[in-house]
Design an enzyme around this catalytic site. Structure first.
Site, PDB file in Angstrom:
ATOM      1  N   HIS A  44      22.469   9.020  10.398  1.00  0.00           N
ATOM      2  CA  HIS A  44      21.873   8.033   9.415  1.00  0.00           C
ATOM      3  C   HIS A  44      21.834   8.504   7.982  1.00  0.00           C
ATOM      4  O   HIS A  44      20.830   8.948   7.744  1.00  0.00           O
ATOM      5  CB  HIS A  44      20.613   7.386  10.159  1.00  0.00           C
ATOM      6  N   GLU A  95      26.944   1.999  26.709  1.00  0.00           N
ATOM      7  CA  GLU A  95      25.801   1.149  26.340  1.00  0.00           C
ATOM      8  C   GLU A  95      26.157  -0.423  26.641  1.00  0.00           C
ATOM      9  O   GLU A  95      25.320  -0.993  27.148  1.00  0.00           O
ATOM     10  CB  GLU A  95      25.407   1.373  24.867  1.00  0.00           C
ATOM     11  N   LYS A 121       0.821  -1.072   0.142  1.00  0.00           N
ATOM     12  CA  LYS A 121      -0.034  -0.106  -0.015  1.00  0.00           C
ATOM     13  C   LYS A 121       0.947   1.311   0.141  1.00  0.00           C
ATOM     14  O   LYS A 121       0.603   2.118  -0.631  1.00  0.00           O
ATOM     15  CB  LYS A 121      -0.916  -0.252   1.223  1.00  0.00           C
ATOM     16  N   ARG A 152      21.419   7.458  21.483  1.00  0.00           N
ATOM     17  CA  ARG A 152      21.678   8.238  22.866  1.00  0.00           C
ATOM     18  C   ARG A 152      23.289   8.196  23.048  1.00  0.00           C
ATOM     19  O   ARG A 152      23.332   9.275  23.658  1.00  0.00           O
ATOM     20  CB  ARG A 152      21.188   6.979  23.888  1.00  0.00           C
ATOM     21  N   CYS A 186      26.015   5.115  12.566  1.00  0.00           N
ATOM     22  CA  CYS A 186      25.863   5.078  14.018  1.00  0.00           C
ATOM     23  C   CYS A 186      26.384   4.159  14.962  1.00  0.00           C
ATOM     24  O   CYS A 186      27.592   4.371  15.183  1.00  0.00           O
ATOM     25  CB  CYS A 186      24.311   5.002  14.031  1.00  0.00           C
ATOM     26  N   LEU A 187      25.652   3.029  15.135  1.00  0.00           N
ATOM     27  CA  LEU A 187      26.490   2.127  16.123  1.00  0.00           C
ATOM     28  C   LEU A 187      27.403   1.516  15.170  1.00  0.00           C
ATOM     29  O   LEU A 187      28.716   1.340  15.881  1.00  0.00           O
ATOM     30  CB  LEU A 187      25.473   0.834  16.513  1.00  0.00           C
ATOM     31  N   GLY A 188      27.568   1.387  14.017  1.00  0.00           N
ATOM     32  CA  GLY A 188      28.587   0.971  13.121  1.00  0.00           C
ATOM     33  C   GLY A 188      29.925   1.874  13.359  1.00  0.00           C
ATOM     34  O   GLY A 188      31.170   1.243  13.453  1.00  0.00           O
ATOM     35  N   LYS A 206     -12.936 -13.311  -5.761  1.00  0.00           N
ATOM     36  CA  LYS A 206     -13.634 -13.397  -4.506  1.00  0.00           C
ATOM     37  C   LYS A 206     -13.289 -12.465  -3.368  1.00  0.00           C
ATOM     38  O   LYS A 206     -14.022 -11.901  -2.609  1.00  0.00           O
ATOM     39  CB  LYS A 206     -13.910 -14.756  -3.981  1.00  0.00           C
ATOM     40  N   GLU A 222      21.306   6.998   5.320  1.00  0.00           N
ATOM     41  CA  GLU A 222      20.596   6.393   4.419  1.00  0.00           C
ATOM     42  C   GLU A 222      19.210   6.962   4.399  1.00  0.00           C
ATOM     43  O   GLU A 222      18.362   6.760   3.405  1.00  0.00           O
ATOM     44  CB  GLU A 222      20.372   4.985   4.862  1.00  0.00           C
ATOM     45  N   GLY A 272      22.174   0.020  15.225  1.00  0.00           N
ATOM     46  CA  GLY A 272      21.595  -1.036  16.034  1.00  0.00           C
ATOM     47  C   GLY A 272      21.665  -0.627  17.470  1.00  0.00           C
ATOM     48  O   GLY A 272      22.217   0.453  18.049  1.00  0.00           O
ATOM     49  N   ASP A 326       7.018   3.371   5.836  1.00  0.00           N
ATOM     50  CA  ASP A 326       6.501   3.866   4.628  1.00  0.00           C
ATOM     51  C   ASP A 326       6.945   5.464   4.105  1.00  0.00           C
ATOM     52  O   ASP A 326       6.972   5.711   3.087  1.00  0.00           O
ATOM     53  CB  ASP A 326       4.955   3.656   4.577  1.00  0.00           C
TER      54      ASP A 326
HETATM   55  N1  GLN Z   1      22.987   2.069  20.389  1.00  0.00           N
HETATM   56  C1  GLN Z   1      23.777   3.284  19.917  1.00  0.00           C
HETATM   57  C2  GLN Z   1      23.030   4.515  20.611  1.00  0.00           C
HETATM   58  O1  GLN Z   1      22.117   4.554  21.270  1.00  0.00           O
HETATM   59  C3  GLN Z   1      23.635   3.389  18.499  1.00  0.00           C
HETATM   60  C4  GLN Z   1      22.051   3.828  17.933  1.00  0.00           C
HETATM   61  C5  GLN Z   1      21.849   3.474  16.493  1.00  0.00           C
HETATM   62  O2  GLN Z   1      22.745   2.635  15.748  1.00  0.00           O
HETATM   63  N2  GLN Z   1      20.931   3.892  15.965  1.00  0.00           N
HETATM   64  O3  GLN Z   1      23.844   5.532  20.558  1.00  0.00           O
END
Ligand code: GLN
Length: 566
Positions: A523, A410, A21, A478, A386-388, A195, A525, A359, A75
Site C-alpha cells: 500500500h 480468496e 479533532k 493475506r 494490493c487487491l488491485g 450554548k 498510499e 479490498g 487519524d
Molecule cells: N483481499 C486481499 C488479500 O487479503 C487484498 C487485501 C488488500 O487489498 N489490502 O490478500
C-alpha cells in the site's frame, strides 16, 4: 512531580463527532514542528475492539498501517502526513487493548489478589501508555494526545479520568487541555450559537477537567465579542478562544491556525522554547494546490465508493501527486459492481487513469477485473494496489495467458489456476505464533502487515519511479502471487519488477506494451506526503497528464479538484 522534558497537550472533542479533532491535533503538531520543536501524537480510541483491523471500513473508514505492522485509526495517517514522521503501535491504543492487557495481567496473578477496577487499574494502564511517549533519550518536546469520541460518552470516561490525574501528577504547567467544540451559525437567526460549547465545557468541568483553550469549529471566523462570551462562560483567557473554520483544502488548516495565533498561545502557555514558525513549504503547498496548471480525471474502481473515508490515504496520495505535477486530480468513484462490457465506455469516458485500490471479499471483483482489461487494452494508465494488483494478475492470466479459471484462492478456493493464493507457510507461521502470543485472536493477526523490503529491477517503470533499487513498503493482505505461475505469465509479458530480496515474494508487476501499467502488492498510499508525493502515485499522475494531452483534453482549466460518483 517528575523532572520532565515532554509537555503534554490533551485534545478532547465536544458537542458531536467528526469535527476534525485529528486534523486539528495534526495541524497543531505541524505548527509546533515548524517552530523547531520535536512532536509526537497519540490517539486514544474508547471502543472495545483491540484495534480497527477487524472493523468494516463502512463504519470506521480506512485502517492505517504503520511500519511496525500496527493496524490503526485513520487519524494516524493525518499525523504522519502533517508531521512527516512515521508512527508506530505506540501512537494508537483502544479501550479494548487496555482492558486486554489488564485482564491478561489479572489472569497471571500480577495484581496479587487485589480487586481489579477501572480506577486505578484501567486508568493506570492508560496513563502508562501516554507516558510511554516521553520515555527514553529521544523523548519529544511535545506529545499531543487526542482522545477519541465526544465528551459525555460513557466509554470515554476512563480516558478523561486518566488525563485529569496526569495533569496533577505531571505538573499543571506541563500539560494543556484543548477542547474542540462546534459553534454553529444559525442562518435564520443570523448569528453564531455558543450554548452547545458552554454545555460541553460544563460536562468536562463536572469530571474535573478545565480546558485551557477552546477551539471552535465554525463556518466563519468567530467575531471578537463572541470569543469574549465563550471565554467568560468557559473560564478561559480571552485570547484562548480560537476558530477552526471550514476549509476547502485540509492542508490550509495549519496556516489558518497560525493566522489565529493558536500555536503561539500554546507555546506561551507551555513555556516551550519555540522559534518563529517556518511555514514556507506549507504556503507553497497550499498555493500550488490552489493554482493547478491543468487537470486530469482518475477513475477509482472500488466497493466502498459511498464512503470516502475508506480510501483516505489513497485520496490524499492522489492529491499529493496532483500537486507534484501541478494538476488538479478530479476523482471519479466508480462502483465496481456496476462495471461491465456494455457500460465501460460510458463509465470511463474522459478518464485519464484507472486505479483499483485494495479490498477484501469477492463482491465487485469481476467488475474490477473488467475495468483492468479496459485499461490494459485501451492503454489507459493503470495503477493497481494490493487487491488491485491481484486483480491485474488474474486479468492478465485470463485474457492474455488464456488461463480461463485464473483466480485468487480468496474467491475460488478450488481453482487449479490459483495465480493468487494463500501462502501456507506464512499463514501457518503467523497462526502458530499467534497462538503462543494470544490465544483469543483468530481473525486479527493472520495478515502480512507492516513494512517489508523490496528489490526493484533496473529498467522498469517501478525502478524509474523510485530511482533506487531497495525500497520498503507497507503491507496488509493475506494472499500473495503464486510463484508456480511466474514463468508462464512472464513468458506472456507480465514483468515482475519488484520482488522480496530473497526472490520468494512478488511485490510489483507491470507491463511493457503499455504507457503505464503497474500493480503493487503493498500500500504505497500510506507513505505519501503532501510535500513529497509517493513516486508511484507521482508517476501515475504524470502518465495520466500525458494521456490527457495526447487526447487533446483541456488543460488550462484552473480550479480546485472535484469528486464525482458513478
Ligand atoms: N483481499 C486481499 C488479500 O487479503 C487484498 C487485501 C488488500 O487489498 N489490502 O490478500
Amino acid at each position: 512531580m517528575k523532572d520532565m522534558k515532554t509537555r503534554y497537550i490533551f485534545v478532547t472533542g465536544g458537542v458531536l463527532s467528526s469535527l476534525g479533532k485529528g486534523l486539528a491535533a495534526a495541524s497543531l503538531g505541524a505548527l509546533l514542528q515548524a517552530r523547531g520543536l520535536s512532536v509526537t501524537i497519540q490517539k486514544l480510541d474508547p471502543y472495545i475492539n483491540i484495534d480497527p483491523g477487524t472493523m468494516n471500513p463502512f463504519q470506521h473508514g480506512e485502517v492505517f498501517v504503520t511500519d511496525d505492522g500496527a493496524e490503526t485509526d485513520l487519524d494516524l495517517g493525518h499525523y504522519e502526513r502533517y508531521l512527516n514522521t512515521p508512527m508506530s503501535h505506540k501512537n494508537n491504543t483502544t479501550s479494548g487493548a487496555i482492558y486486554n492487557n489488564v485482564i491478561a495481567r489479572e489472569r497471571r496473578g500480577d495484581y496479587l489478589g487485589a480487586t481489579v477496577q477501572v480506577i486505578p487499574h484501567i486508568t493506570d494502564e492508560i496513563k502508562s501508555r501516554i507516558l510511554s511517549l516521553s520515555e527514553g533519550p529521544d523523548a519529544p518536546d511535545v506529545a499531543i494526545i487526542e482522545i477519541g469520541g465526544t465528551v459525555g460518552d460513557i466509554e470515554g470516561l476512563p480516558f478523561l479520568e486518566a488525563i485529569r490525574q496526569l495533569r496533577s501528577e505531571l505538573g499543571r504547567d506541563n500539560c494543556l487541555n484543548i477542547h474542540l467544540t462546534l459553534v454553529p451559525y444559525l442562518r435564520t437567526a443570523g448569528e453564531h450559537k455558543t450554548k452547545p460549547t458552554q454545555h460541553s465545557v460544563k460536562e468536562l468541568l463536572s469530571i474535573g477537567i478545565q480546558p485551557d483553550i477552546i477551539l471552535c469549529r465554525c463556518e466563519h471566523t468567530i467575531p471578537a465579542e463572541l470569543r469574549k462570551k465563550i471565554a467568560l462562560f468557559c473560564n478561559v483567557d480571552q485570547d484562548a478562544v480560537f476558530s477552526s473554520v471550514d476549509v476547502g483544502n485540509i492542508y490550509e488548516v495549519p496556516l489558518k491556525f497560525y493566522d489565529e495565533g493558536f500555536d503561539q498561545k500554546v507555546a506561551i502557555m507551555l513555556r516551550l522554547p519555540a522559534r518563529n514558525a517556518r511555514l514556507e513549504s506549507w504556503k507553497k503547498l497550499v498555493n500550488d494546490f490552489a493554482s493547478p496548471l491543468g487537470r486530469v480525471t482518475i477513475a477509482i474502481v472500488g466497493k466502498y465508493v459511498d464512503l470516502k473515508e475508506a480510501y483516505k490515504s489513497l485520496h490524499e496520495a492522489l492529491v499529493h501527486a496532483g500537486v507534484a505535477n501541478r494538476v488538479a486530480v478530479d476523482l471519479r468513484y466508480v462502483n465496481s459492481e456496476q462495471v461491465n462490457r456494455a457500460n465501460e465506455d460510458e463509465l470511463f469516458a474522459d478518464c485519464d487513469g484507472i486505479l483499483v485500490p485494495g479490498g477484501f471479499g469477492y463482491r465487485g471483483v469481476e467488475g474490477k477485473i473488467e475495468a483492468i482489461r479496459y485499461a490494459r487494452e485501451n492503454k489507459i494508465p493503470f495503477f493497481g494496489i494490493c487487491l488491485g494488483m491481484q486483480c491485474a494478475v488474474i486479468e492478465f492470466a485470463r485474457n492474455v495467458a488464456g488461463m480461463e479459471r485464473a483466480n485468487s484462492e480468496e474467491f475460488d478456493e478450488k481453482t487449479p489456476e490459483n495465480v493468487i493464493y494463500l501462502l501456507r507457510e506464512w499463514y501457518d507461521y503467523r497462526t502458530s505464533n499467534l497462538e503462543k502470543r494470544d490465544a483469543t485472536s483468530d481473525k486479527g493477526g493472520t495478515m502480512r502487515l507492516g513494512a517489508y523490503p523490496c528489490t526493484l529491477t533496473h529498467g522498469t517503470i517501478a525502478h524509474a519511479a523510485y530511482g533506487e533499487e531497495n525500497i520498503s513498503e507497507r503491507h496488509r493482505h493475506r494472499y500473495e502471487f503464486n510463484n508456480k505461475f511466474k514463468e508462464k505469465l512472464g513468458e506472456c509479458g507480465l514483468v515482475f519488477s519488484g520482488n522480496s530480496p530473497d526472490g520468494s515474494l512478488v511485490e510489483i508487476v507491470e507491463l511493457t506494451e503499455h504507457p503505464w501499467f503497474v500493480g503493487c502488492q503493498f500500500h504505497p498510499e500510506f507513505k505519501s506526503r503532501p510535500m513529497e508525493a509517493h513516486p508511484l502515485f507521482r508517476d501515475f499522475i504524470r502518465a495520466a497528464v500525458d494521456y490527457a494531452r495526447s487526447h487533446d483534453r483541456v488543460e488550462q482549466a484552473p480550479g480546485a479538484a472535484t469528486m464525482a460518483e458513478c
